[in-house]
Design an enzyme around this catalytic site. Sequence first.
Site, PDB file in Angstrom:
ATOM      1  N   ASN A 118       0.875  -1.176   0.000  1.00 27.94           N
ATOM      2  CA  ASN A 118       0.000   0.000   0.000  1.00 27.94           C
ATOM      3  C   ASN A 118       0.906   1.218   0.000  1.00 27.94           C
ATOM      4  O   ASN A 118       1.483   1.564   1.028  1.00 27.94           O
ATOM      5  CB  ASN A 118      -0.896  -0.021   1.245  1.00 27.94           C
ATOM      6  CG  ASN A 118      -1.718   1.245   1.396  1.00 27.94           C
ATOM      7  OD1 ASN A 118      -1.765   2.079   0.484  1.00 27.94           O
ATOM      8  ND2 ASN A 118      -2.369   1.401   2.535  1.00 27.94           N
ATOM      9  N   TRP A 119       1.014   1.825  -1.160  1.00 25.01           N
ATOM     10  CA  TRP A 119       1.938   2.965  -1.290  1.00 25.01           C
ATOM     11  C   TRP A 119       1.416   4.209  -0.562  1.00 25.01           C
ATOM     12  O   TRP A 119       2.148   5.165  -0.386  1.00 25.01           O
ATOM     13  CB  TRP A 119       2.154   3.301  -2.760  1.00 25.01           C
ATOM     14  CG  TRP A 119       3.017   2.322  -3.504  1.00 25.01           C
ATOM     15  CD1 TRP A 119       3.490   1.123  -3.062  1.00 25.01           C
ATOM     16  CD2 TRP A 119       3.519   2.479  -4.849  1.00 25.01           C
ATOM     17  NE1 TRP A 119       4.249   0.525  -4.041  1.00 25.01           N
ATOM     18  CE2 TRP A 119       4.286   1.328  -5.147  1.00 25.01           C
ATOM     19  CE3 TRP A 119       3.389   3.471  -5.827  1.00 25.01           C
ATOM     20  CZ2 TRP A 119       4.921   1.160  -6.382  1.00 25.01           C
ATOM     21  CZ3 TRP A 119       4.008   3.296  -7.054  1.00 25.01           C
ATOM     22  CH2 TRP A 119       4.772   2.147  -7.319  1.00 25.01           C
ATOM     23  N   LYS A 120       0.141   4.209  -0.216  1.00 21.51           N
ATOM     24  CA  LYS A 120      -0.498   5.409   0.355  1.00 21.51           C
ATOM     25  C   LYS A 120      -0.252   6.584  -0.594  1.00 21.51           C
ATOM     26  O   LYS A 120      -0.126   6.370  -1.809  1.00 21.51           O
ATOM     27  CB  LYS A 120       0.010   5.649   1.784  1.00 21.51           C
ATOM     28  CG  LYS A 120      -0.165   4.383   2.651  1.00 21.51           C
ATOM     29  CD  LYS A 120       0.029   4.597   4.113  1.00 21.51           C
ATOM     30  CE  LYS A 120      -0.169   3.267   4.843  1.00 21.51           C
ATOM     31  NZ  LYS A 120      -0.074   3.390   6.284  1.00 21.51           N
ATOM     32  N   HIS A 175      -9.482   1.490   4.965  1.00 23.32           N
ATOM     33  CA  HIS A 175      -8.211   1.649   5.690  1.00 23.32           C
ATOM     34  C   HIS A 175      -8.432   2.599   6.865  1.00 23.32           C
ATOM     35  O   HIS A 175      -9.214   3.547   6.761  1.00 23.32           O
ATOM     36  CB  HIS A 175      -7.144   2.194   4.740  1.00 23.32           C
ATOM     37  CG  HIS A 175      -5.771   2.129   5.316  1.00 23.32           C
ATOM     38  ND1 HIS A 175      -5.325   3.046   6.238  1.00 23.32           N
ATOM     39  CD2 HIS A 175      -4.765   1.242   5.154  1.00 23.32           C
ATOM     40  CE1 HIS A 175      -4.091   2.715   6.602  1.00 23.32           C
ATOM     41  NE2 HIS A 175      -3.725   1.626   5.950  1.00 23.32           N
ATOM     42  N   GLU A 232      -6.785   4.959   7.931  1.00 29.18           N
ATOM     43  CA  GLU A 232      -6.546   6.376   7.625  1.00 29.18           C
ATOM     44  C   GLU A 232      -7.772   6.996   6.974  1.00 29.18           C
ATOM     45  O   GLU A 232      -8.107   8.159   7.233  1.00 29.18           O
ATOM     46  CB  GLU A 232      -5.299   6.505   6.732  1.00 29.18           C
ATOM     47  CG  GLU A 232      -4.032   6.215   7.531  1.00 29.18           C
ATOM     48  CD  GLU A 232      -2.879   5.638   6.725  1.00 29.18           C
ATOM     49  OE1 GLU A 232      -2.895   5.695   5.486  1.00 29.18           O
ATOM     50  OE2 GLU A 232      -1.939   5.113   7.374  1.00 29.18           O
ATOM     51  N   GLU A 272      -5.501  -4.666  10.669  1.00 28.35           N
ATOM     52  CA  GLU A 272      -4.481  -3.648  10.868  1.00 28.35           C
ATOM     53  C   GLU A 272      -4.753  -2.917  12.186  1.00 28.35           C
ATOM     54  O   GLU A 272      -5.572  -1.989  12.220  1.00 28.35           O
ATOM     55  CB  GLU A 272      -4.505  -2.632   9.712  1.00 28.35           C
ATOM     56  CG  GLU A 272      -4.136  -3.221   8.369  1.00 28.35           C
ATOM     57  CD  GLU A 272      -3.502  -2.183   7.440  1.00 28.35           C
ATOM     58  OE1 GLU A 272      -2.502  -2.519   6.806  1.00 28.35           O
ATOM     59  OE2 GLU A 272      -3.993  -1.044   7.373  1.00 28.35           O
ATOM     60  N   GLY A 327       2.674   2.280  10.892  1.00 28.05           N
ATOM     61  CA  GLY A 327       3.712   3.304  10.846  1.00 28.05           C
ATOM     62  C   GLY A 327       4.433   3.467  12.171  1.00 28.05           C
ATOM     63  O   GLY A 327       5.143   4.447  12.384  1.00 28.05           O
ATOM     64  N   SER A 347       3.439  -2.175  10.342  1.00 28.94           N
ATOM     65  CA  SER A 347       4.886  -2.293  10.558  1.00 28.94           C
ATOM     66  C   SER A 347       5.448  -3.660  10.167  1.00 28.94           C
ATOM     67  O   SER A 347       6.321  -4.189  10.850  1.00 28.94           O
ATOM     68  CB  SER A 347       5.247  -1.951  12.009  1.00 28.94           C
ATOM     69  OG  SER A 347       4.890  -0.604  12.289  1.00 28.94           O
TER      70      SER A 347
HETATM   71  P1  13P Z   1       3.100   0.405   7.729  1.00 23.02           P
HETATM   72  O1  13P Z   1       3.547  -0.895   7.104  1.00 23.02           O
HETATM   73  O2  13P Z   1       3.857   1.587   7.232  1.00 23.02           O
HETATM   74  O3  13P Z   1       3.006   0.310   9.208  1.00 23.02           O
HETATM   75  O4  13P Z   1       1.603   0.654   7.200  1.00 23.02           O
HETATM   76  C1  13P Z   1       0.670  -0.357   7.325  1.00 23.02           C
HETATM   77  C2  13P Z   1      -0.519   0.002   6.532  1.00 23.02           C
HETATM   78  O5  13P Z   1      -1.243   0.906   6.879  1.00 23.02           O
HETATM   79  C3  13P Z   1      -0.783  -0.778   5.318  1.00 23.02           C
HETATM   80  O6  13P Z   1      -2.051  -0.524   4.807  1.00 23.02           O
END
Ligand code: 13P
Length: 244
Positions: free
Chosen positions: A8-10, A88, A90, A160, A166, A204
């Site tokens: 997931n590149w966000k 997600h 976020e 998640e 993160g 993470s």
């Molecule tokens: P990280 O791997 O950066 O913790 O992010 C996880 C995430 O939100 C994947 O969708």
Amino acid sequence: MDKLVAGNWKMNGGLASNRLLLDAFTPVSGVDMLVCVPYPYLSQAQKRTPSIALGAQDVSEFPAGAYTGEVSAAMLRDFDCTFVIVGHSERRALFHEDNATVARKAAAALAAGVTPIVCVGETLAERDAGRVMDVIGAQLSAVLEVLGVAAMARIVLAYEPVWAIGAGRSASAEQVAGVHGAIRAWLATRGVDAGTLRILYGGSVKPQNAAELFAIQHVDGALVGGASLVADDFMAICRAAAHR
Ligand code: 13P
């Protein structure tokens, strides 16, 4: 069933850096690989990653029409997207998506032939209050209500924990095992034939902890954020998932 490792590149990337990253991704046998890129780069990724599945990070709940700024599931299909992340944390926290909206997005994706990766997970406060499965149960219930038991078996779930995203430190193997097992049991109790439904872990995931996470029962892959932006790290995580 091979594990699914999804990047997931966000909201990261650019044409030049994407090119380097995508060119460094090579298929690994015994694992299904997926990159979920920002919308504007779908075409670029479509051309450069024929052997790796392509996905998006969100989708409209509506099929078409006067919804300025939205992107439909059919549009994602046009770019060979086979997966889309929905719900997600976020998007839930920053863009106020509630459980019902997430459920409608999952339905819209399925209707267009795109597999939704539905994200669920608790905050630290919810964990501390002992409410992990209350929260996840409510998130799952909303999806089940809209999809029904048959279609529910055709989605991918991603656990998640919000506090591990993160954070640099994933949930412990014990915590992951507990929640993944509880999700499987939750589905079974409600009659969902979840034999082939994959439950990914996200939060993470790194080359250093990938093998341990993939060894956990009911962990059928990973949803990788930060480490998916580093070619060597993403490839190492994919190799750790192969033939597990
Ligand atoms: P990280 O791997 O950066 O913790 O992010 C996880 C995430 O939100 C994947 O969708």
